[in-house]
Enzyme design. Sequence first.
Site, PDB file in Angstrom:
ATOM      1  N   SER A   1      -9.982  -0.970   6.796  1.00  0.00           N
ATOM      2  CA  SER A   1      -9.403  -0.756   5.464  1.00  0.00           C
ATOM      3  C   SER A   1      -8.785  -1.964   4.792  1.00  0.00           C
ATOM      4  O   SER A   1      -8.475  -1.907   3.616  1.00  0.00           O
ATOM      5  CB  SER A   1      -8.347   0.335   5.530  1.00  0.00           C
ATOM      6  OG  SER A   1      -8.975   1.566   5.395  1.00  0.00           O
TER       7      SER A   1
ATOM      8  N   LYS B   1       0.851  -1.195   0.000  1.00  0.00           N
ATOM      9  CA  LYS B   1       0.000   0.000   0.000  1.00  0.00           C
ATOM     10  C   LYS B   1       0.884   1.241   0.000  1.00  0.00           C
ATOM     11  O   LYS B   1       1.964   1.245   0.610  1.00  0.00           O
ATOM     12  CB  LYS B   1      -0.889  -0.043   1.252  1.00  0.00           C
ATOM     13  CG  LYS B   1      -1.965   1.028   1.319  1.00  0.00           C
ATOM     14  CD  LYS B   1      -2.871   0.756   2.527  1.00  0.00           C
ATOM     15  CE  LYS B   1      -3.956   1.805   2.706  1.00  0.00           C
ATOM     16  NZ  LYS B   1      -4.854   1.487   3.833  1.00  0.00           N
TER      17      LYS B   1
ATOM     18  N   SER C   1      -9.749   1.672   2.786  1.00  0.00           N
ATOM     19  CA  SER C   1      -8.881   2.481   1.966  1.00  0.00           C
ATOM     20  C   SER C   1      -7.862   1.684   1.157  1.00  0.00           C
ATOM     21  O   SER C   1      -7.290   2.226   0.214  1.00  0.00           O
ATOM     22  CB  SER C   1      -8.130   3.475   2.861  1.00  0.00           C
ATOM     23  OG  SER C   1      -7.291   2.785   3.767  1.00  0.00           O
TER      24      SER C   1
HETATM   25  N1  GLN Z   1     -13.152   3.606   6.272  1.00  0.00           N
HETATM   26  C1  GLN Z   1     -12.516   3.927   7.507  1.00  0.00           C
HETATM   27  C2  GLN Z   1     -12.095   5.371   7.527  1.00  0.00           C
HETATM   28  O1  GLN Z   1     -12.337   6.038   6.573  1.00  0.00           O
HETATM   29  C3  GLN Z   1     -11.359   3.021   7.737  1.00  0.00           C
HETATM   30  C4  GLN Z   1     -10.092   3.492   7.158  1.00  0.00           C
HETATM   31  C5  GLN Z   1      -8.943   2.636   7.508  1.00  0.00           C
HETATM   32  O2  GLN Z   1      -9.097   1.574   8.103  1.00  0.00           O
HETATM   33  N2  GLN Z   1      -7.775   3.135   7.197  1.00  0.00           N
HETATM   34  O3  GLN Z   1     -11.549   5.847   8.484  1.00  0.00           O
END
Ligand code: GLN
Length: 472
Positions: free
Chosen positions: A174, A75, A150
């Site tokens: 994410s 990532k 994400s």
């Molecule tokens: N969707 C969640 C957020 O926007 C999780 C993001 C993540 O786990 N990095 O914070």
Amino acid sequence: MSFKSLREAQKALSNSSITFEDLVQSYLTKIEQRKNLNAFVEIWPEEALAQAKALQQKWNEGKAGKLAGMVIGIKDNICFKDHGVSASSKILSNFKSLYSSTVVERLLAEDAIIIGRLNCDEFAMGSSNETSYYGPVLNPIDENRVPGGSSGGGASAVAADLCLAALGSDTGGSIRQPASLTGIVGFKPSYGVISRHGLVAYASSFDQIGPMTKCIEDAQLITEIISGPDEFDSTALQAKLNFGNEFNGKPKIAYLKEAVENEAVHPEIRNRVNAYIENLRAKGFQVDPVSFPYLDYMVPTYYVLTTAEASSNLARFDGINYGYRSADAVGIDEVYTKSRTEGFGKEVKRRILLGTFVLSAGYFDAYYGTAQRVRQLLRQKTREIFSEYQLLLSPTCTDGAFRFGEKSDDPISMYMQDIFTVHAPLVGCPSISIPLDNLQENDMPYGIQFTAAELADSELLHFVQGLDNQEL
Ligand code: GLN
């Protein structure tokens, strides 16, 4: 050429039907063919091919590491020395890592080949990969739909077979939510199992790196290799977990009534999860509903705490030390303001503002303090469940993948994507999403999520591995 696991790839490498260079080349070709998915921000073909060549030699001599043949993407928030890393943000778009993260060093030490960096939501904030500076990632199963976020680039790449595995990061879901939306496996380890050294911080008391793979076996192997104590991360555990640990006998499984029976869950998913529970029972597992009347508090608590931590973590991007600096700013105040105004996207700004607000003098206790207390309560109540049960089951998400733009104008409905995934990082527990089925309505995949008590990572992985081939 397509492999479902490292074991399969290594078999082909062993019987000389392919070379390491063939393997890397086949992924490079697929990446080129499906460039439109926008899964990778950057690939490193020459380096990967050179590594493949050198590795062939080692392999022939029987000296290759455990991850030989593992072609993996990372990532775009995981540092790899002398390689770009930007958290998919304009503010770091020209930045190169000065050092490698611990996870990258551990992957390389076992001969994994890192093929490129994967697109994600900006600073890992989002559930659809629509907030990336490099544009959205497409879901390979239906390109009109999001891959989740994400870690959307990782999910899309693994699902489309552009690499064998990916490293993602999970702060509130994410890794698991995009895994669910693309039909792959995504594992978030317990907090502290994997060093965060070299991970661009979003919310430091939640962030964990973890694998996204096609099978549980690979998730297990990667986790074992990248885990362990690290002098560069004081929150990493002092001792390595024993990845041979399994539950004694059949684990007792709980599910949160409020989650499984939730109206917000797509009826097909609800029915399928209920059938799954029945099938587990038919196989002799005790599966009980437990009441957990705190579900409504989880998403707000998560957003108060993570935005607070983000506002502090992201303060370092000031246009002075590194990263983007506005070209026409005059004086220190303007450098700060313009660099941040131009360098951050809308969602990141929203969260910095929200986080700064909840931390501000007059509101600190009302928001941040309260959220900390709720987190503590959630930990305690979750521990109570795990004193009686070994596992907690739920759908990973309320629905399958949605269409682009469907939720991007409505932050609340986007944040509700995280309803079942924020629990584990709020309380530090390990949690995995494994593919369950596809929706009849549109053929999009969805997953089922298992969470275990803190540090029962190995037990959890062995358990789901054992389920893998059963008809549930
Ligand atoms: N969707 C969640 C957020 O926007 C999780 C993001 C993540 O786990 N990095 O914070």
